[in-house]
Motif scaffolding. Structure first.
Motif, PDB file in Angstrom:
ATOM      1  N   GLU A  27      10.225   5.168   3.484  1.00 42.50           N
ATOM      2  CA  GLU A  27      10.046   6.593   2.908  1.00 42.50           C
ATOM      3  C   GLU A  27      10.533   6.474   1.455  1.00 42.50           C
ATOM      4  O   GLU A  27      11.750   5.809   1.239  1.00 42.50           O
ATOM      5  N   LEU A  28       9.764   6.728   0.329  1.00 45.23           N
ATOM      6  CA  LEU A  28       9.791   6.820  -0.977  1.00 45.23           C
ATOM      7  C   LEU A  28      10.352   8.036  -1.143  1.00 45.23           C
ATOM      8  O   LEU A  28      11.246   8.445  -2.135  1.00 45.23           O
ATOM      9  N   ASN A  29       9.598   9.142  -0.700  1.00 43.76           N
ATOM     10  CA  ASN A  29      10.084  10.688  -1.216  1.00 43.76           C
ATOM     11  C   ASN A  29       9.753  11.576   0.187  1.00 43.76           C
ATOM     12  O   ASN A  29       8.721  11.198   0.727  1.00 43.76           O
ATOM     13  N   ARG A  30      10.426  12.499   0.098  1.00 39.77           N
ATOM     14  CA  ARG A  30      10.083  13.532   1.034  1.00 39.77           C
ATOM     15  C   ARG A  30      10.399  14.894   0.527  1.00 39.77           C
ATOM     16  O   ARG A  30      11.447  15.185  -0.047  1.00 39.77           O
ATOM     17  N   ILE A  31       9.322  15.742   0.397  1.00 35.34           N
ATOM     18  CA  ILE A  31       9.702  17.127  -0.059  1.00 35.34           C
ATOM     19  C   ILE A  31       9.475  18.257   0.820  1.00 35.34           C
ATOM     20  O   ILE A  31       8.478  18.020   1.887  1.00 35.34           O
ATOM     21  N   ASP A  32      10.389  19.028   0.778  1.00 32.88           N
ATOM     22  CA  ASP A  32      10.369  20.145   1.968  1.00 32.88           C
ATOM     23  C   ASP A  32       9.721  21.339   1.084  1.00 32.88           C
ATOM     24  O   ASP A  32       9.944  21.872   0.010  1.00 32.88           O
ATOM     25  N   MET A  33       8.473  21.472   1.693  1.00 34.26           N
ATOM     26  CA  MET A  33       7.424  22.771   0.925  1.00 34.26           C
ATOM     27  C   MET A  33       7.436  24.139   1.665  1.00 34.26           C
ATOM     28  O   MET A  33       6.745  24.971   1.295  1.00 34.26           O
ATOM     29  N   ALA A  34       8.468  24.014   2.538  1.00 34.03           N
ATOM     30  CA  ALA A  34       8.344  25.498   3.303  1.00 34.03           C
ATOM     31  C   ALA A  34       9.096  26.523   2.323  1.00 34.03           C
ATOM     32  O   ALA A  34      10.189  25.926   1.717  1.00 34.03           O
ATOM     33  N   GLY A  35       8.448  27.666   2.376  1.00 30.62           N
ATOM     34  CA  GLY A  35       9.134  28.561   1.658  1.00 30.62           C
ATOM     35  C   GLY A  35       9.016  29.910   2.112  1.00 30.62           C
ATOM     36  O   GLY A  35       8.487  30.247   3.371  1.00 30.62           O
ATOM     37  N   LYS A  36       9.140  31.035   1.635  1.00 32.44           N
ATOM     38  CA  LYS A  36       9.199  32.351   1.810  1.00 32.44           C
ATOM     39  C   LYS A  36       7.732  32.995   1.601  1.00 32.44           C
ATOM     40  O   LYS A  36       7.053  32.453   0.744  1.00 32.44           O
ATOM     41  N   GLU A  37       7.043  33.505   2.738  1.00 34.31           N
ATOM     42  CA  GLU A  37       5.738  33.862   2.646  1.00 34.31           C
ATOM     43  C   GLU A  37       5.651  34.936   1.783  1.00 34.31           C
ATOM     44  O   GLU A  37       6.417  35.910   1.891  1.00 34.31           O
ATOM     45  N   GLU A  38       4.515  35.198   0.970  1.00 34.21           N
ATOM     46  CA  GLU A  38       4.071  36.225   0.187  1.00 34.21           C
ATOM     47  C   GLU A  38       3.900  37.584   0.984  1.00 34.21           C
ATOM     48  O   GLU A  38       3.309  37.246   1.984  1.00 34.21           O
ATOM     49  N   GLU A  39       4.340  38.573   0.674  1.00 32.89           N
ATOM     50  CA  GLU A  39       4.091  39.924   1.485  1.00 32.89           C
ATOM     51  C   GLU A  39       2.365  40.153   1.401  1.00 32.89           C
ATOM     52  O   GLU A  39       2.098  40.655   2.511  1.00 32.89           O
ATOM     53  N   ASP A  40       1.600  39.811   0.616  1.00 32.68           N
ATOM     54  CA  ASP A  40       0.309  40.217   0.316  1.00 32.68           C
ATOM     55  C   ASP A  40      -0.760  39.317   1.208  1.00 32.68           C
ATOM     56  O   ASP A  40      -1.690  39.541   1.605  1.00 32.68           O
ATOM     57  N   GLN A  41       0.132  38.401   1.963  1.00 31.94           N
ATOM     58  CA  GLN A  41      -0.654  37.513   2.726  1.00 31.94           C
ATOM     59  C   GLN A  41      -0.741  38.017   4.280  1.00 31.94           C
ATOM     60  O   GLN A  41      -1.212  37.235   5.216  1.00 31.94           O
ATOM     61  N   SER A  42      -0.067  39.082   4.754  1.00 34.32           N
ATOM     62  CA  SER A  42      -0.082  39.346   6.105  1.00 34.32           C
ATOM     63  C   SER A  42      -0.674  40.733   6.263  1.00 34.32           C
ATOM     64  O   SER A  42      -0.637  41.606   5.376  1.00 34.32           O
ATOM     65  N   VAL A  43      -1.016  41.163   7.367  1.00 29.47           N
ATOM     66  CA  VAL A  43      -1.459  42.401   7.845  1.00 29.47           C
ATOM     67  C   VAL A  43      -0.821  42.666   9.255  1.00 29.47           C
ATOM     68  O   VAL A  43      -0.831  42.066  10.208  1.00 29.47           O
ATOM     69  N   GLY A  44       0.063  43.838   9.090  1.00 24.75           N
ATOM     70  CA  GLY A  44       1.013  44.103  10.446  1.00 24.75           C
ATOM     71  C   GLY A  44       1.848  42.949  10.615  1.00 24.75           C
ATOM     72  O   GLY A  44       2.411  42.089   9.797  1.00 24.75           O
ATOM     73  N   ASP A  52       0.934  -1.251  -0.063  1.00 17.99           N
ATOM     74  CA  ASP A  52       0.087   0.013   0.045  1.00 17.99           C
ATOM     75  C   ASP A  52       1.071   1.286   0.160  1.00 17.99           C
ATOM     76  O   ASP A  52       1.913   1.314   0.445  1.00 17.99           O
ATOM     77  N   LEU A  53       0.298   2.227  -0.738  1.00 17.98           N
ATOM     78  CA  LEU A  53       1.207   3.462  -0.648  1.00 17.98           C
ATOM     79  C   LEU A  53       0.380   4.630   0.170  1.00 17.98           C
ATOM     80  O   LEU A  53      -0.753   4.457   0.262  1.00 17.98           O
ATOM     81  N   ILE A  54       1.153   5.355   1.049  1.00 21.34           N
ATOM     82  CA  ILE A  54       0.621   6.401   1.883  1.00 21.34           C
ATOM     83  C   ILE A  54       1.571   7.744   1.465  1.00 21.34           C
ATOM     84  O   ILE A  54       2.409   7.982   1.436  1.00 21.34           O
ATOM     85  N   GLU A  55       0.381   8.726   1.261  1.00 19.77           N
ATOM     86  CA  GLU A  55       0.926  10.009   1.001  1.00 19.77           C
ATOM     87  C   GLU A  55       0.520  10.719   2.334  1.00 19.77           C
ATOM     88  O   GLU A  55      -0.639  10.571   2.772  1.00 19.77           O
ATOM     89  N   VAL A  56       1.653  11.441   2.902  1.00 22.36           N
ATOM     90  CA  VAL A  56       1.499  12.124   4.035  1.00 22.36           C
ATOM     91  C   VAL A  56       1.789  13.726   3.996  1.00 22.36           C
ATOM     92  O   VAL A  56       2.831  14.093   3.457  1.00 22.36           O
ATOM     93  N   ALA A  57       0.916  14.354   4.556  1.00 26.13           N
ATOM     94  CA  ALA A  57       0.997  15.892   4.435  1.00 26.13           C
ATOM     95  C   ALA A  57       0.747  16.660   5.720  1.00 26.13           C
ATOM     96  O   ALA A  57      -0.182  16.065   6.411  1.00 26.13           O
ATOM     97  N   VAL A  58       1.273  17.452   6.028  1.00 25.32           N
ATOM     98  CA  VAL A  58       1.370  18.262   7.121  1.00 25.32           C
ATOM     99  C   VAL A  58       0.463  19.409   7.055  1.00 25.32           C
ATOM    100  O   VAL A  58       0.623  20.084   5.931  1.00 25.32           O
TER     101      VAL A  58
END
Length: 144
Positions: free
Chosen positions: A81-98, A52-58
């Protein structure tokens, strides 16, 4: 005639008949190393079988893994583990207030959310980013 090996018909199957593919979402407190522990799968081990294959997302979208089930027993499963992808990235500036409010994708359970800098979700379950940005603006205006 040749002695070269040939695949037998009975060993040629549609993949969906031979194994299942599962999608798992885990909370931010779960680390990639945690899902590799056999006891992590305790509550679902009875549903799994080898191959069986399992895709795990946080929820935080920081990482994603693909696993294959190697062995299963009544209180756990050994996965590789078949594969691991680091998805962390820089946040876009238009997504924040203050300094303390942001729009973030928090996985398929919470969807788009307005979150504080400390990670607390103020409003969640929003279907798209535009709605989340509008909600962020509304919350920021309410605070003034």
């Amino acid at each position: 005639m040749t002695d070269a090996p040939a695949l037998l018909q009975r060993r040629f199957q549609i993949a969906e008949h031979m194994r299942a593919i599962y999608f798992v979402t885990v909370e931010e407190s779960i680390k990639p190393e945690d899902v590799l522990r056999p006891d992590f799968w305790l509550h679902v081990a009875s549903q799994l079988k080898p191959y069986d294959l399992i895709e795990v997302a946080v929820d935080s979208c920081e990482w994603r893994m693909e696993l294959v089930v190697c062995d299963v027993w009544h209180c756990g499963a050994r996965v590789a583990e078949l594969n691991r992808i680091d998805m962390a990235g820089k946040e876009e500036e238009d997504q924040s207030v203050g300094a303390d409010l942001r729009v973030k994708w928090r996985g398929p359970v919470n969807k788009w959310c307005v979150v504080r800098a400390d990670g607390v979700i103020l409003r969640g379950g929003l279907d798209n980013k535009n709605t989340a940005l509008e909600t962020l603006t509304a919350i920021a205006q309410e605070r003034q």
